[in-house]
Design a protein around this motif. Structure first.
Motif, mmCIF file in Angstrom:
data_model
loop_
_atom_site.group_PDB
_atom_site.id
_atom_site.type_symbol
_atom_site.label_atom_id
_atom_site.label_comp_id
_atom_site.label_asym_id
_atom_site.label_seq_id
_atom_site.Cartn_x
_atom_site.Cartn_y
_atom_site.Cartn_z
ATOM 1 N N GLU A 188 -107.722 -17.643 59.010
ATOM 2 C CA GLU A 188 -107.813 -18.731 59.973
ATOM 3 C C GLU A 188 -106.539 -19.582 59.952
ATOM 4 O O GLU A 188 -106.015 -19.968 61.001
ATOM 5 N N VAL A 189 -106.043 -19.855 58.758
ATOM 6 C CA VAL A 189 -104.817 -20.640 58.623
ATOM 7 C C VAL A 189 -103.649 -19.909 59.273
ATOM 8 O O VAL A 189 -102.831 -20.516 59.980
ATOM 9 N N GLU A 190 -103.545 -18.605 59.055
ATOM 10 C CA GLU A 190 -102.459 -17.844 59.661
ATOM 11 C C GLU A 190 -102.543 -17.881 61.182
ATOM 12 O O GLU A 190 -101.534 -18.044 61.868
ATOM 13 N N THR A 191 -103.766 -17.774 61.721
ATOM 14 C CA THR A 191 -103.946 -17.834 63.174
ATOM 15 C C THR A 191 -103.516 -19.190 63.715
ATOM 16 O O THR A 191 -102.794 -19.275 64.712
ATOM 17 N N LYS A 245 -99.731 -19.560 63.651
ATOM 18 C CA LYS A 245 -99.100 -18.824 64.747
ATOM 19 C C LYS A 245 -99.214 -19.602 66.057
ATOM 20 O O LYS A 245 -98.244 -19.668 66.818
ATOM 21 N N ARG A 246 -100.386 -20.170 66.299
ATOM 22 C CA ARG A 246 -100.565 -20.947 67.523
ATOM 23 C C ARG A 246 -99.665 -22.183 67.524
ATOM 24 O O ARG A 246 -99.085 -22.536 68.558
ATOM 25 N N VAL A 247 -99.560 -22.846 66.372
ATOM 26 C CA VAL A 247 -98.692 -24.023 66.272
ATOM 27 C C VAL A 247 -97.237 -23.638 66.529
ATOM 28 O O VAL A 247 -96.515 -24.333 67.258
#
Length: 190
Positions: free
Chosen positions: A114-117, A120-122
Motif C-alpha cells: 500500500e505504501v509503495e502504491t 508512486k501516486r505521490v
C-alpha cells in the motif's frame, strides 16, 4: 610399543611421544597438545643397578605419560562438549532470529504494498504539479502585469473623466455666458 619410542640405553636418554601416527592428523588443536605430550626423560643409569633400574625408570615414565595423555583426553572432551553446547545455542538463536524475521516480513508485507502504491501516486502527482506550478507562476506574473496596467489605465481614465467634466462644465459656462450676452444684445436691439 608406541610409535617413535626410542630407547638409548647406552646414554640413558628415553624419548616417548604419546600418540600414534594416525592420531597426529587431527588438526591444529591437537598439534599443540602433541607438542606438550612429547617429553624427554633423561635417566642416568648407574653402573651398579644396570638393567633393573632402567626398566623401573621406563615403566614410571610410561605411567607418567599415560596419566598426562588421560588428562589431555579429558580436557579435549570437555572442550568438545563446550563447543557443541555453544553450537547448539547458536543454532537455536539463529532459528529464533529467522522466525522473528519471517514474522516481521509477514507483518510489514500488506502495508508495504500500500505504501509503495501511495508513493508512486505521490510521485506521479509531483511530476504533474511541477509544470502546473510553473504555469501558475507565469500566469501570476502576467496577472500582476495586467493588474498594474489595468490600474494605470483606470487612474488615467479617472483623471481624463475629471478633466472632461471640468471641460464640459467650463464649456457650458462659456456657452451660457455667450447666450446671456446674445440675449442681452437681442434685447437691446428690440
Amino acid at each position: 610399543m608406541l610409535f617413535g619410542e626410542i630407547l638409548y640405553r647406552e646414554t640413558g636418554l628415553v624419548i616417548v611421544p604419546d600418540r600414534e601416527p594416525e592420531m597426529e592428523k587431527q588438526g591444529e588443536m591437537e598439534s599443540g597438545i602433541r607438542e606438550q605430550q612429547m617429553q624427554i626423560v633423561c635417566v642416568r643409569s648407574s653402573s651398579i643397578g644396570g638393567e633393573e633400574e632402567w626398566e623401573s625408570s621406563g615403566s614410571s615414565a610410561l605411567s607418567l605419560f599415560k596419566e598426562k595423555e588421560e588428562e589431555i583426553e579429558r580436557k579435549k572432551v570437555e572442550v568438545r562438549e563446550k563447543v557443541f553446547s555453544m553450537l547448539g545455542r547458536v543454532e537455536q538463536e539463529s532459528k529464533r532470529l529467522a522466525f522473528i524475521r519471517q514474522e516481521l516480513e509477514v507483518m510489514a508485507d500488506p502495508t508495504r504494498r500500500e505504501v509503495e502504491t501511495i508513493r508512486k501516486r505521490v510521485d506521479k502527482l509531483n511530476r504533474q504539479l511541477k509544470p502546473l506550478g510553473k504555469s501558475c507562476l507565469k500566469k501570476e506574473k502576467e496577472y500582476k502585469m495586467c493588474l498594474e496596467a489595468y490600474n494605470e489605465k483606470s487612474s488615467e481614465k479617472a483623471s481624463l473623466i475629471n478633466r472632461l467634466v471640468e471641460l464640459v462644465g467650463e464649456s457650458e459656462r462659456l456657452r451660457m455666458k455667450k447666450l446671456d450676452e446674445l440675449s442681452k444684445t437681442i434685447e437691446t436691439l428690440y
